[in-house]
Structures are given as structure tokens and as C-alpha cells.
Design an enzyme around this catalytic site. Structure first.
Site, PDB file in Angstrom:
ATOM      1  N   CYS A 138      62.357   4.987  36.951  1.00  0.00           N
ATOM      2  CA  CYS A 138      63.220   3.832  37.228  1.00  0.00           C
ATOM      3  C   CYS A 138      64.689   4.193  37.002  1.00  0.00           C
ATOM      4  O   CYS A 138      65.220   5.060  37.706  1.00  0.00           O
ATOM      5  CB  CYS A 138      62.757   2.643  36.392  1.00  0.00           C
ATOM      6  SG  CYS A 138      63.445   1.080  36.951  1.00  0.00           S
TER       7      CYS A 138
ATOM      8  N   GLU B  78      53.680   4.216  33.928  1.00  0.00           N
ATOM      9  CA  GLU B  78      53.097   4.026  32.593  1.00  0.00           C
ATOM     10  C   GLU B  78      52.397   2.682  32.413  1.00  0.00           C
ATOM     11  O   GLU B  78      51.649   2.504  31.465  1.00  0.00           O
ATOM     12  CB  GLU B  78      54.191   4.195  31.520  1.00  0.00           C
ATOM     13  CG  GLU B  78      55.246   3.083  31.442  1.00  0.00           C
ATOM     14  CD  GLU B  78      56.384   3.224  32.456  1.00  0.00           C
ATOM     15  OE1 GLU B  78      56.211   3.937  33.462  1.00  0.00           O
ATOM     16  OE2 GLU B  78      57.432   2.600  32.259  1.00  0.00           O
TER      17      GLU B  78
ATOM     18  N   GLY C 283      65.756   1.443  32.153  1.00  0.00           N
ATOM     19  CA  GLY C 283      66.761   0.813  31.307  1.00  0.00           C
ATOM     20  C   GLY C 283      67.530  -0.212  32.112  1.00  0.00           C
ATOM     21  O   GLY C 283      67.451  -0.230  33.345  1.00  0.00           O
TER      22      GLY C 283
END
Ligand code: XMP
Length: 511
Positions: free
Chosen positions: A82, A171, A55
Site C-alpha cells: 500500500c 496480510e 500508512g
């Protein structure tokens, strides 16, 4: 049937749905939920694992989205990615610091092979980084299990509590061994068994839709494209004839397409389908119009008018179906992107139809997942695997002004082209391929006669995202055969060219 469930808590990163999709690819059902989902709710759901997304926030700032510390005491395995990793580190008492420079791109990482997260991963592997802040000191009880040259805690773990944090993005494709890591997390760490497949999605959606929509009036604008077709069939399976589909045939479709759509949905699926043939109406409005954006605008407006007239006949409906899929959700969220071409089929309709609520059964799925749902539902392969076709149809493939004759000429040429590509076995490799009727006429000779006829351009592109594309290297003999067939079989065409420009600088469509 109750499945294992993993939840992705969304902290506003760009890869949120992609994470969910990766989990589903590993046969574990997954849903994205907002970051501020209440702790009580999470307890109630009792997922097999939780993944925190990345984010844009800075966790040390006052208004940053955070979770309660207790979340980490539930015994549910957590993987922070992250920002999600920094959040875990910070909330549990570690330190987060600002890097001298933003770290962005493919980075080499050394990982600790005796940690279960990295089972079957190479000791030195690549990962995708995109961050300015990082964990400078992990919370107590955590060990560092991955480092890069500039990131001291690229991965950390509290093995006993099953809490994991990675600064990079497992991902994305740019982390080639990312899926192994996710799989390790899901199966070896969280103990998932992988009990979910796409047919379950279809079955469960049908059940949920039946509950929500049963006995209500539902309306769907069916275009014959993949998304609206899959959405319509899914809802039809749930509520049968309570669903009415309106198929506006604007006369700008490819050869036989309108009939095929009608045939499949009325005959094979026995759906309540209203086909509105309004070619004349569209052609009248488009007569003499040459500017591409004006064409799009006219078609978009007319489409709404026609739909409105038909919808009025039905009266107020409870629900309006939209075939929105996840990439549309992202695209309409990016307000800054300049309008290169306006896509008329995004938005528009809702304001003009009398309905109470919108239903978007495919909102969380990616295109290939939607195609798979379609296959599970028994929609024919040619429709499910269909290449993209623009809402304004052939109107933007007849360059300059549009007439019925030109459209027919184009339809024939395009049909031959597509047929030969399939015959040559190239249809899977070429992301999109179609013919364009240029507005150019040139001199030719046929028999002893001089001709002065149109030039057809063939376009074929290799692409995965349609944002960039390379022109497809179709073998010369295939092109030669297509060219011969078109000039011989399509009256009014005497020259064929092949478009060898990539995107950018060209776009895929000519208009
Ligand atoms: P371009 O030509 O912009 O096309 O490189 C990218 C993709 O979008 C499709 N496209 C459209 N789709 N309405 C649509 O629904 C439109 O007006 C439109 N214009 C382009 C194009 O076919 C390609 O797949």
C-alpha cells in the site's frame, strides 16, 4: 541461536503487527521497526528481507515519511505494501497519483503468473484494497504484475533487484491468497528457510529477560488470566524468585478459580506468589451498588488500593510487569472510541506503584501467539485456553446489588453450565459462555411447594474479535440438561433462560 530476520518498517498503517505475525506464521522471525530506522542500522542487522507497511500519509507531500534511495541498493529484497508500495515507486522515480475515488474493499485482481510472487496464485484472485493514491507509472526497470479495474499498478516488480510493491493488503483475511504471496516473497524471493518456531521466542525472551532483569526486583500483578499468567511464567523462568507476583483475590472469581491459580503458580511453578484474600473488603464497598459502571469503578479502585498496600510491603521495585499484548496496544491507542464499558484492567496500576520501569514481554504478540507461548512454557491447557473473563469478575454478572449468597449461587450455576458445555464438546466453538444471575425472581413449583426464586440467564456467543458476536446455537438437548441440573442443584434458582441476542445491539456481558 541466530535466526533469519525479516523487518517490517512501520509507516503508521493499521496492519503493521499483523504483517509481522503473518511472517512469523511462516516460521520466519520478524520484528516491526520505525520507518526512520537508520540505514546504517539496517545494514548492520542485514535482514533477509524488508517489508514496508501501509500508512495514512501521501508520499508526494513534504512531510511524508520516506526512506533513502540507497536502501534499495543493499541487495535486500523489499516488499512494499500500500503506502509502502507507493513510497518505493516514488523514491525510485515512478509516479504516484490521486484516484478519482477512494478504493476500499474486496477487489478482483489479475496477476501475472510468471512472476515468482504469484506462484500458485490464481490468475484472477481477490484482494483487499484501501487507498486513495496509487502508482500511475512504475519506476524504470519495474514491470506491472497485477492490475485491477481501477488500479493500473496494483502490483509491480523489479525481479532482478528483488523489489516488489503491492497496492493491496496481502496480510488481511480478505485477501484469501495473500499468505501464498507472502510465503513466495519470504521463501522463493528472499531465500528464507523458515528456521523459527514459537519455542524459540520463549527461549530467547527468557535469555533476554535474564540479562535485563537478573538480580533486580520485579513485581507482577497476576490475575490468573492468560496474559498475566504467561508474562509471569516467562519472567519467572528468567529470574526465579526475584519476581514477586501479587494475586488480588477479590472474591468475584469463578468457582475454585482462586485456589487453582494459587496451586498452579506456587506448586507447579514454585513462584513467589502473594495471594491477598480480600473478598470482605470488596463486598463491603460494593454493598447496595447497582449501577454497572459504579461497580467497575469501585473494583478498579479497590484493586489498586490493595495492590498498593502489598507493593509497599515489598518496597521500591526495579520493574513492574504488565501482561500487555498487541491488541491492548491498539485499543488504548484509539482515543476516539466511545466508552461503552470501562475496562478497569487497562492502565491504572503504574501510577500507584513505586517502580523504575515497566516490562511488557508480550507486547508484540497476538492472543493466540500468547497462548502458544504459554503452552511452550508448560502452563496447563485449561489456563492457556481460558475464555476471556472480565476484570470486575462476577460483580457484573450478578445484576443489581451484590451479596455473597448471590455470588455463590451464580458460581454454582456457572460451573454447571461450563462443565456441561465442555462435556458436550462445544467449548472450542463458543467464544465465551457464562451464566448471569438476573435480579428477577419468579414463581415456581417444586414438589408441592411454591417457590419464589431467582432466574439464571445463560449467555453463549460465537465471536472471534469480541467486538461483534452472534448468540451460539447450543443444541436444545444440551440446554435442557443444563437447565435441569441448575434448577435441581442450585438452591435459590427456579428458572433458566437462554439469551438469544447478538452484539450489537446487546453486549456480551449483561452489565
Ligand atoms: P461486552 O460486554 O462489552 O464485552 O460486549 C466484550 C468483551 O469484554 C469483556 N469485558 C470486560 N473485560 N473488564 C474486562 O477486563 C470489564 O469491565 C469488561 N466488560 C466486558 C467481556 O467479557 C467480553 O469478552
Amino acid at each position: 541461536m541466530k535466526h533469519e530476520l525479516v523487518i517490517v518498517l512501520d509507516f503508521g498503517g493499521q496492519y503493521n503487527q499483523l504483517i509481522a505475525r503473518r511472517v512469523r506464521e511462516n516460521n520466519v522471525y520478524c520484528e516491526v521497526m520505525p520507518w526512520d530506522t537508520e540505514l546504517e542500522k539496517i545494514k548492520e542487522i542485514n535482514p533477509k528481507a524488508i517489508i514496508f507497511t501501509g500508512g495514512p500519509s501521501v508520499v508526494t507531500e513534504a512531510d511524508a515519511p520516506v526512506v533513502q534511495k540507497e536502501l534499495f541498493d543493499l541487495g535486500i529484497p523489499v516488499l512494499g505494501i500500500c503506502y509502502g508500495s507507493q513510497l518505493m515507486g516514488y523514491v525510485l522515480g515512478g509516479k504516484v497519483a490521486k484516484a478519482d475515488q477512494r478504493e476500499y474493499g474486496k477487489t478482483s485482481i489479475n496477476v501475472s503468473l510468471n512472476n515468482p510472487l504469484f506462484k500458485d496464485v490464481d490468475a484472477t484472485t481477490s484482494c483487499w484494497m484501501s487507498h486513495t493514491y496509487f502508482i500511475s507509472e512504475p519506476p524504470s526497470g519495474f514491470e506491472i504484475i497485477g492490475t485491477t479495474e481501477t488500479c493500473p499498478v496494483a502490483a509491480m516488480a523489479h525481479q532482478e533487484k528483488k523489489l516488489y510493491g503491492v497496492q493491496f493488503h496481502p496480510e488481511v483475511m480478505h485477501t484469501p491468497q495473500g499468505n501464498i504471496m507472502l510465503k513466495n516473497f519470504l521463501y522463493d524471493i528472499a531465500g528464507c528457510k523458515g528456521d523459527w518456531i514459537m519455542s524459540d521466542f520463549a527461549e530467547e525472551s527468557i535469555k533476554a529477560l535474564k540479562e535485563k532483569l537478573g538480580g533486580k526486583k520485579v513485581l507482577c500483578a497476576l490475575s490468573g488470566g492468560v496474559d498475566s499468567s504467561v508474562a509471569a511464567v516467562l519472567i519467572h523462568k528468567a529470574i526465579g524468585k526475584d519476581l514477586t507476583c501479587i494475586f488480588v483475590d477479590h472474591g468475584l472469581l469463578r468457582k475454585d478459580e482462586g485456589d487453582e491459580v494459587e496451586q498452579i503458580f506456587t506448586k507447579e511453578f514454585d513462584m513467589n506468589l502473594i495471594r491477598v484474600n480480600c473478598e470482605d473488603r470488596f463486598l463491603e464497598k460494593l454493598a447496595g451498588v447497582t449501577d454497572p459502571e459504579t461497580k467497575r469503578k469501585i473494583i478498579g479502585e479497590e484493586f489498586i488500593r490493595v495492590f498498593e498496600i502489598e507493593a509497599k510491603k515489598i518496597g521500591t521495585v526495579d520493574f513492574l510487569v504488565q501482561g500487555t499484548i498487541y491488541p491492548d496496544v491498539i485499543e488504548s491507542g484509539t482515543k476516539n472510541a466511545a466508552v461503552i464499558k470501562s475496562h478497569h484492567n487497562v492502565g491504572g496500576l503504574p501510577d500507584y506503584v513505586d517502580f523504575k520501569e515497566i516490562v511488557e514481554p508480550l507486547r508484540d504478540l497476538f492472543k493466540d501467539e500468547v497462548r502458544n507461548v504459554g503452552r511452550v512454557l508448560g502452563i496447563p491447557e485449561f489456563l492457556v485456553a481460558r475464555q476471556p473473563f472480565p476484570g470486575p469478575g462476577l460483580a457484573i454478572r450478578v445484576i443489581g446489588d451484590i451479596t455473597k449468597e448471590k455470588l455463590d449461587m451464580l458460581r454454582e450455576a456457572d460451573y454447571i453450565y461450563r462443565e456441561e458445555i465442555v462435556k458436550a464438546g462445544l467449548d472450542k466453538e463458543i467464544g465465551q459462555y457464562f451464566a448471569v444471575l438476573t435480579n428477577l425472581r419468579s414463581v415456581g413449583v417444586m414438589g408441592d411447594e411454591r417457590t419464589y426464586s431467582y432466574t439464571v440467564a445463560l449467555r453463549g456467543v460465537a465471536t472471534t474479535d469480541f467486538m461483534t458476536a452472534d448468540w451460539a446455537r447450543i443444541p436444545h438437548d444440551v440446554l435442557a440438561h443444563i437447565s435441569n441440573r441448575i434448577v435441581n442443584e442450585v438452591h435459590g434458582v427456579n428458572r433458566i433462560v437462554y439469551d438469544i441476542t447478538s452484539k450489537p445491539p446487546a453486549t456480551i456481558e449483561w452489565e
